[in-house]
Design a protein around this motif. Structure first.
Motif, PDB file in Angstrom:
ATOM      1  N   GLY A   1      16.338  25.205  33.645  1.00 35.55           N
ATOM      2  CA  GLY A   1      15.487  24.291  32.891  1.00 35.55           C
ATOM      3  C   GLY A   1      16.237  23.449  31.877  1.00 35.55           C
ATOM      4  O   GLY A   1      17.355  22.994  32.116  1.00 35.55           O
ATOM      5  N   ILE A   2      15.619  23.281  30.723  1.00 35.52           N
ATOM      6  CA  ILE A   2      16.163  22.381  29.710  1.00 35.52           C
ATOM      7  C   ILE A   2      17.513  22.877  29.199  1.00 35.52           C
ATOM      8  O   ILE A   2      18.389  22.084  28.867  1.00 35.52           O
ATOM      9  CB  ILE A   2      15.143  22.149  28.564  1.00 35.52           C
ATOM     10  CG1 ILE A   2      15.411  20.807  27.877  1.00 35.52           C
ATOM     11  CG2 ILE A   2      15.106  23.271  27.587  1.00 35.52           C
ATOM     12  CD1 ILE A   2      15.090  19.611  28.726  1.00 35.52           C
ATOM     13  N   LYS A   3      17.703  24.209  29.185  1.00 35.17           N
ATOM     14  CA  LYS A   3      19.000  24.755  28.751  1.00 35.17           C
ATOM     15  C   LYS A   3      20.109  24.276  29.686  1.00 35.17           C
ATOM     16  O   LYS A   3      21.188  23.883  29.235  1.00 35.17           O
ATOM     17  CB  LYS A   3      18.942  26.273  28.708  1.00 35.17           C
ATOM     18  CG  LYS A   3      20.197  26.900  28.160  1.00 35.17           C
ATOM     19  CD  LYS A   3      20.047  28.404  28.032  1.00 35.17           C
ATOM     20  CE  LYS A   3      21.302  29.017  27.441  1.00 35.17           C
ATOM     21  NZ  LYS A   3      21.173  30.464  27.265  1.00 35.17           N
ATOM     22  N   ALA A   4      19.857  24.295  30.985  1.00 31.98           N
ATOM     23  CA  ALA A   4      20.840  23.810  31.958  1.00 31.98           C
ATOM     24  C   ALA A   4      21.105  22.319  31.754  1.00 31.98           C
ATOM     25  O   ALA A   4      22.242  21.859  31.901  1.00 31.98           O
ATOM     26  CB  ALA A   4      20.353  24.073  33.378  1.00 31.98           C
ATOM     27  N   LEU A   5      20.073  21.577  31.415  1.00 30.06           N
ATOM     28  CA  LEU A   5      20.233  20.138  31.189  1.00 30.06           C
ATOM     29  C   LEU A   5      21.110  19.869  29.966  1.00 30.06           C
ATOM     30  O   LEU A   5      21.879  18.911  29.951  1.00 30.06           O
ATOM     31  CB  LEU A   5      18.867  19.471  31.046  1.00 30.06           C
ATOM     32  CG  LEU A   5      18.073  19.423  32.352  1.00 30.06           C
ATOM     33  CD1 LEU A   5      16.617  19.098  32.078  1.00 30.06           C
ATOM     34  CD2 LEU A   5      18.677  18.424  33.311  1.00 30.06           C
ATOM     35  N   TYR A   6      20.991  20.715  28.946  1.00 32.99           N
ATOM     36  CA  TYR A   6      21.858  20.558  27.772  1.00 32.99           C
ATOM     37  C   TYR A   6      23.301  20.948  28.084  1.00 32.99           C
ATOM     38  O   TYR A   6      24.222  20.441  27.455  1.00 32.99           O
ATOM     39  CB  TYR A   6      21.326  21.337  26.568  1.00 32.99           C
ATOM     40  CG  TYR A   6      20.361  20.514  25.749  1.00 32.99           C
ATOM     41  CD1 TYR A   6      20.822  19.603  24.797  1.00 32.99           C
ATOM     42  CD2 TYR A   6      18.995  20.620  25.950  1.00 32.99           C
ATOM     43  CE1 TYR A   6      19.953  18.829  24.057  1.00 32.99           C
ATOM     44  CE2 TYR A   6      18.105  19.852  25.213  1.00 32.99           C
ATOM     45  CZ  TYR A   6      18.591  18.959  24.271  1.00 32.99           C
ATOM     46  OH  TYR A   6      17.716  18.184  23.539  1.00 32.99           O
ATOM     47  N   TRP A   7      23.526  21.817  29.060  1.00 33.76           N
ATOM     48  CA  TRP A   7      24.894  22.101  29.497  1.00 33.76           C
ATOM     49  C   TRP A   7      25.464  20.876  30.204  1.00 33.76           C
ATOM     50  O   TRP A   7      26.636  20.556  30.058  1.00 33.76           O
ATOM     51  CB  TRP A   7      24.940  23.309  30.432  1.00 33.76           C
ATOM     52  CG  TRP A   7      24.906  24.613  29.692  1.00 33.76           C
ATOM     53  CD1 TRP A   7      23.869  25.489  29.622  1.00 33.76           C
ATOM     54  CD2 TRP A   7      25.952  25.179  28.890  1.00 33.76           C
ATOM     55  NE1 TRP A   7      24.202  26.560  28.829  1.00 33.76           N
ATOM     56  CE2 TRP A   7      25.482  26.391  28.371  1.00 33.76           C
ATOM     57  CE3 TRP A   7      27.247  24.768  28.562  1.00 33.76           C
ATOM     58  CZ2 TRP A   7      26.255  27.210  27.536  1.00 33.76           C
ATOM     59  CZ3 TRP A   7      28.017  25.584  27.744  1.00 33.76           C
ATOM     60  CH2 TRP A   7      27.511  26.782  27.244  1.00 33.76           C
ATOM     61  N   LEU A   8      24.626  20.192  30.984  1.00 29.17           N
ATOM     62  CA  LEU A   8      25.067  18.984  31.680  1.00 29.17           C
ATOM     63  C   LEU A   8      25.298  17.831  30.712  1.00 29.17           C
ATOM     64  O   LEU A   8      26.274  17.088  30.825  1.00 29.17           O
ATOM     65  CB  LEU A   8      24.021  18.559  32.720  1.00 29.17           C
ATOM     66  CG  LEU A   8      23.842  19.452  33.923  1.00 29.17           C
ATOM     67  CD1 LEU A   8      22.629  19.006  34.738  1.00 29.17           C
ATOM     68  CD2 LEU A   8      25.096  19.432  34.791  1.00 29.17           C
ATOM     69  N   PHE A   9      24.357  17.656  29.789  1.00 28.71           N
ATOM     70  CA  PHE A   9      24.392  16.549  28.829  1.00 28.71           C
ATOM     71  C   PHE A   9      24.289  17.115  27.416  1.00 28.71           C
ATOM     72  O   PHE A   9      23.204  17.143  26.828  1.00 28.71           O
ATOM     73  CB  PHE A   9      23.232  15.574  29.094  1.00 28.71           C
ATOM     74  CG  PHE A   9      23.334  14.847  30.397  1.00 28.71           C
ATOM     75  CD1 PHE A   9      24.153  13.738  30.536  1.00 28.71           C
ATOM     76  CD2 PHE A   9      22.608  15.272  31.504  1.00 28.71           C
ATOM     77  CE1 PHE A   9      24.243  13.061  31.745  1.00 28.71           C
ATOM     78  CE2 PHE A   9      22.692  14.597  32.715  1.00 28.71           C
ATOM     79  CZ  PHE A   9      23.516  13.491  32.832  1.00 28.71           C
ATOM     80  N   PRO A  10      25.420  17.565  26.839  1.00 30.88           N
ATOM     81  CA  PRO A  10      25.386  18.168  25.503  1.00 30.88           C
ATOM     82  C   PRO A  10      24.854  17.223  24.431  1.00 30.88           C
ATOM     83  O   PRO A  10      24.344  17.675  23.407  1.00 30.88           O
ATOM     84  CB  PRO A  10      26.848  18.521  25.225  1.00 30.88           C
ATOM     85  CG  PRO A  10      27.531  18.513  26.536  1.00 30.88           C
ATOM     86  CD  PRO A  10      26.753  17.591  27.426  1.00 30.88           C
ATOM     87  N   GLY A  11      24.939  15.922  24.671  1.00 31.07           N
ATOM     88  CA  GLY A  11      24.407  14.939  23.730  1.00 31.07           C
ATOM     89  C   GLY A  11      22.917  14.714  23.904  1.00 31.07           C
ATOM     90  O   GLY A  11      22.348  13.811  23.300  1.00 31.07           O
ATOM     91  N   GLY A  12      22.284  15.528  24.719  1.00 38.31           N
ATOM     92  CA  GLY A  12      20.845  15.427  24.973  1.00 38.31           C
ATOM     93  C   GLY A  12      20.590  14.897  26.368  1.00 38.31           C
ATOM     94  O   GLY A  12      21.126  13.849  26.733  1.00 38.31           O
ATOM     95  N   PRO A  13      19.812  15.625  27.162  1.00 37.56           N
ATOM     96  CA  PRO A  13      19.576  15.187  28.540  1.00 37.56           C
ATOM     97  C   PRO A  13      18.871  13.841  28.632  1.00 37.56           C
ATOM     98  O   PRO A  13      19.090  13.104  29.590  1.00 37.56           O
ATOM     99  CB  PRO A  13      18.722  16.302  29.141  1.00 37.56           C
ATOM    100  CG  PRO A  13      18.184  17.061  27.986  1.00 37.56           C
ATOM    101  CD  PRO A  13      19.128  16.868  26.859  1.00 37.56           C
ATOM    102  N   ILE A  14      18.079  13.511  27.643  1.00 36.40           N
ATOM    103  CA  ILE A  14      17.409  12.214  27.694  1.00 36.40           C
ATOM    104  C   ILE A  14      18.297  11.143  27.068  1.00 36.40           C
ATOM    105  O   ILE A  14      18.584  10.129  27.706  1.00 36.40           O
ATOM    106  CB  ILE A  14      16.024  12.276  27.033  1.00 36.40           C
ATOM    107  CG1 ILE A  14      15.122  13.231  27.826  1.00 36.40           C
ATOM    108  CG2 ILE A  14      15.403  10.876  26.960  1.00 36.40           C
ATOM    109  CD1 ILE A  14      13.763  13.476  27.228  1.00 36.40           C
TER     110      ILE A  14
ATOM    111  N   ARG B   1      21.976   6.884  28.660  1.00 34.49           N
ATOM    112  CA  ARG B   1      23.169   6.041  28.539  1.00 34.49           C
ATOM    113  C   ARG B   1      23.922   5.992  29.867  1.00 34.49           C
ATOM    114  O   ARG B   1      24.328   4.922  30.317  1.00 34.49           O
ATOM    115  CB  ARG B   1      24.070   6.549  27.412  1.00 34.49           C
ATOM    116  CG  ARG B   1      23.499   6.296  26.033  1.00 34.49           C
ATOM    117  CD  ARG B   1      24.514   6.533  24.923  1.00 34.49           C
ATOM    118  NE  ARG B   1      24.960   7.910  24.807  1.00 34.49           N
ATOM    119  CZ  ARG B   1      24.353   8.855  24.090  1.00 34.49           C
ATOM    120  NH1 ARG B   1      23.235   8.581  23.438  1.00 34.49           N
ATOM    121  NH2 ARG B   1      24.866  10.078  24.024  1.00 34.49           N
ATOM    122  N   VAL B   2      24.086   7.140  30.514  1.00 29.55           N
ATOM    123  CA  VAL B   2      24.787   7.184  31.801  1.00 29.55           C
ATOM    124  C   VAL B   2      23.974   6.455  32.875  1.00 29.55           C
ATOM    125  O   VAL B   2      24.535   5.774  33.730  1.00 29.55           O
ATOM    126  CB  VAL B   2      25.073   8.646  32.219  1.00 29.55           C
ATOM    127  CG1 VAL B   2      25.637   8.721  33.620  1.00 29.55           C
ATOM    128  CG2 VAL B   2      26.024   9.306  31.220  1.00 29.55           C
TER     129      VAL B   2
END
Length: 123
Positions: free
Chosen positions: A86-99, A104-105
């Motif tokens: 979930g959101i924890k995995a997304l923060y591992w992918l995008f430490p600057g915030g998944p949104i 930006r990417v």
């Protein structure tokens, strides 16, 4: 294979991007995404690209909305990545915030309040 004019067997580079990223902003390219990611210390994986696709699609479906519903977007990403953490995995992918960082990417303007420093990060 692309030749020096940016064409691929009769298709332009823009056509190829639109086939693989149908909801991408007109001025966006995967190469630009890689540059942004590199500048932010990210190496893009298939999971990153999946988030990019999801964000671009979400923004395209809501392009006429007065504003992006952050809670809805957050919940949609969390649900989509639920099996992977979930959101924890997304923060591992995008430490600057998944949104925020994901936008930006993905070549998108992050919604207002996309970055909430109270959430912290996994970095």
């Amino acid at each position: 294979m692309m030749n020096s004019t940016g064409e691929t067997h009769g298709e332009t580079q823009v056509d190829v991007v639109k086939l693989t990223f149908p909801h991408a902003p007109l001025d966006w390219s995967p190469e630009r995404a890689k540059e942004v990611a590199k500048a932010e210390g990210l190496t893009l994986t298939d999971d990153h690209w999946e988030v990019v696709h999801g964000l671009q699609e979400y923004f395209a479906r809501h392009e006429h909305a007065p504003s992006i519903n952050m809670r809805e977007l957050h919940d949609a990403l969390d649900e989509h990545f639920h099996a992977r953490g979930g959101i924890k995995a997304l923060y591992w992918l995008f430490p600057g915030g998944p949104i925020a960082q994901g936008c930006r990417v993905a070549g998108l303007k992050a919604p207002h309040f996309a970055t909430d420093t109270s959430y912290g990060s996994v970095a």
